[in-house]
Design an enzyme around this catalytic site. Structure first.
Site, short mmCIF file in Angstrom:
data_model
loop_
_atom_site.label_atom_id
_atom_site.label_comp_id
_atom_site.label_asym_id
_atom_site.label_seq_id
_atom_site.Cartn_x
_atom_site.Cartn_y
_atom_site.Cartn_z
N SER A 182 0.84 -1.20 0.00
CA SER A 182 0.00 0.00 0.00
C SER A 182 0.88 1.25 0.00
O SER A 182 2.09 1.18 0.22
CB SER A 182 -0.90 0.01 1.24
OG SER A 182 -0.16 0.33 2.40
N LYS A 183 0.23 2.39 -0.23
CA LYS A 183 0.97 3.66 -0.23
C LYS A 183 1.64 3.93 1.10
O LYS A 183 2.62 4.67 1.19
CB LYS A 183 0.03 4.81 -0.59
CG LYS A 183 -0.26 4.96 -2.07
CD LYS A 183 -0.96 6.26 -2.34
CE LYS A 183 -1.09 6.52 -3.85
NZ LYS A 183 -1.70 7.82 -4.15
N ARG A 184 1.11 3.34 2.16
CA ARG A 184 1.66 3.59 3.50
C ARG A 184 2.94 2.80 3.76
O ARG A 184 3.67 3.10 4.70
CB ARG A 184 0.61 3.25 4.56
CG ARG A 184 -0.57 4.20 4.57
CD ARG A 184 -1.58 3.84 5.66
NE ARG A 184 -2.22 2.57 5.38
CZ ARG A 184 -3.27 2.41 4.60
NH1 ARG A 184 -3.79 3.46 3.99
NH2 ARG A 184 -3.80 1.23 4.42
#
Length: 496
Positions: A264-266
């Site tokens: 994910s972007k995180r």
């Protein structure tokens, strides 16, 4: 896919990110496969910006997207800064188009206004779940009477616009996954325009594909469930004369991170900026990302972008999730660093050799020394940012000692060895790395040590680290005066 004349339609694919935050490596993999597919078929890559979410989109992210595409070497045929016959290529500048299409869908009966409140929707969904039925929209407003509409309006309700899904299964052949069928009860009518009149992604994305005559949609697996909706919408748009065809779809496998969870972007390793800052080559990063679902051959992992384009076929993409392995990514990048021409390598290292990134004063940098050690450094780096730790001893007034390295190298008797090494080096031929090696070898023999053990204290005394560039070539470049002075400083430190 055939054109009107019966010949295959020219390939037209699109890459359409949203300008929200830093680009994600999964997004880059999608761009790569679209770009390679277009190049392989001599087709067109349309670069489109999906910036209808004003709350999340930013001009900074938009600029960053364009910069990232250029850095990666993706040249687009239509899109921002290039133009093309279907401009504008930013959705925020195409709102009149979407409003016009939505009106046509309503007039033709392919869409309808839905007055259901969120509370009513939630209540009916809970009831459907309790009864073991699908919990999607139940078609409540599909066939409202004029009186019902008037009543809702009198209550001040603002309707959304829903697309009317067909009552039969939707079947399509995915280019990656084969034939897929969705039953009508699993694909309910869906919203295409908000109550405030703003068009939703579910409308604008297919409309743009239709108007830009996209022939193939290669995108992430997470969008697979929306495909039957889009296919039904393409059919309606074709009936209205807005679309020429329904594009072929290929859904690319998930990119997995740690713990086999979708990246994910995180996740720290997801950001493209991280790889740029660390000094990954675009060629190395793209080579690795291409392996996340595709391969050139069973026994070859390292290849050029040109070789990938020549061989790429979306039919060869595997549907199974692909795990992102940072160590393998680094190893492949190291191979690409070694593949560079030495002159190219020296230039690509510049951003890390110059202020403010460099740990030494700008005036301390010596171009001749850098050119002399560059071929040796090139064989040792995984990423370009490692160059500073490899060459800082040449440009700093004294070594940047790693205390762990000092403790590891400076064993009992190291002072005596360093004194002997200094004596031998003082008498050596400093125009020959081999002569310097023989000097340290002789010092080691005098103390009953092989070369490997003998050179460790010398390396740490002179460079500050236990590993680095070839020692004797490094000493030759550093010079006799500086080398002997650093050995003297190390002896003083040992004595203290």
């Amino acid at each position: 896919m055939a054109s009107a004349a019966g010949s295959p339609a020219p390939v037209r694919v699109r890459f359409c990110p949203s300008p929200t935050g830093n680009p994600h490596v999964g997004l880059v993999r999608t761009a790569l496969f679209n770009w390679a597919f277009a190049k392989h078929h001599g087709g067109t890559l349309v670069f489109r910006i999906e910036d209808t979410d004003a709350a999340r989109d930013s001009e900074e992210s938009y600029t960053q997207l364009l910069d990232s595409m250029r850095w990666l070497g993706f040249d687009w045929d239509e899109g921002p800064e290039v133009g093309g016959p279907h401009a504008p290529y930013r959705q925020s500048q195409r709102m009149d188009i979407y409003r016009d299409v939505a009106a046509k869908l309503l007039d033709a009966g392919h869409a309808y206004r839905c007055y259901c409140s969120q509370e009513e929707l939630d209540t009916r969904r809970e009831a459907a779940r309790a009864a073991g039925k699908p919990s999607g929209y139940d078609g409540h407003c599909r066939e409202l009477t004029g009186a019902q509409v008037e009543e809702y309006r009198a209550q001040g309700r603002e309707p959304i616009v829903r697309f009317r899904m067909p009552d039969e299964p939707v079947t399509f052949t995915d280019l990656v996954r084969g034939e897929i069928t969705y039953l009508p009860e699993n694909v309910p009518d869906y919203g295409i325009v908000r109550a405030n009149g703003a068009p939703l992604y579910t409308l604008v994305n297919p409309v743009d594909d239709a108007l830009m005559d996209i022939t193939h949609v290669l995108r992430g697996e997470d969008l697979l469930s929306s495909t039957p909706r889009q296919i039904a919408l393409y059919k309606a748009l074709t009936e209205l004369g807005i679309a020429q065809r329904t594009p072929a779809f290929g859904h690319l496998p998930y990119v997995m991170g740690e713990g086999n969870k979708k990246l994910s972007k995180r996740d720290p390793q997801a950001s493209l900026n991280l790889y740029r800052e660390r000094g990954f080559l675009p060629e190395g990063l793209l080579n690795y990302l291409s392996l996340l679902g595709w391969s050139l051959s069973a026994d070859r992992d390292v290849f050029t972008v040109e070789e990938m384009v020549a061989a790429f076929d979306v039919a060869d993409v595997q549907p199974n999730p692909a795990r992102f392995d940072l160590k393998k990514c680094e190893a492949i990048n190291a191979d690409h660093i070694r593949m560079l021409d030495v002159k190219d390598f020296t230039e690509r290292c510049r951003p890390w050799l110059q202020a403010p990134a460099a740990p030494w004063a700008p005036e301390a940098f010596d171009e001749a020394k850098w050119q002399a050690v560059a071929p040796h450094a090139q064989t040792r780096l995984k990423v370009l940012s490692e160059i500073t730790d490899n060459v800082d001893f040449l440009f700093l007034p004294e070594p940047a000692f790693d205390e762990a390295s000092w403790t590891k190298a400076m064993k009992e008797g190291s002072d005596a060895l360093l004194r002997t090494a200094r004596e031998k080096l003082d008498a050596a031929d400093w125009t020959s790395a081999e002569s310097l090696k023989e000097a340290v070898l002789a010092a080691g023999e005098a103390h009953g040590l092989k070369l490997g053990k003998a050179q460790a204290p010398v390396r740490v005394a002179v460079t500050g680290r236990t590993v680095g560039l070839p020692l004797f070539e490094s000493l030759e470049v550093l010079g006799k005066e500086t080398t002997l002075a650093r050995i003297d400083a190390a002896l003083a430190k040992l004595a203290a």
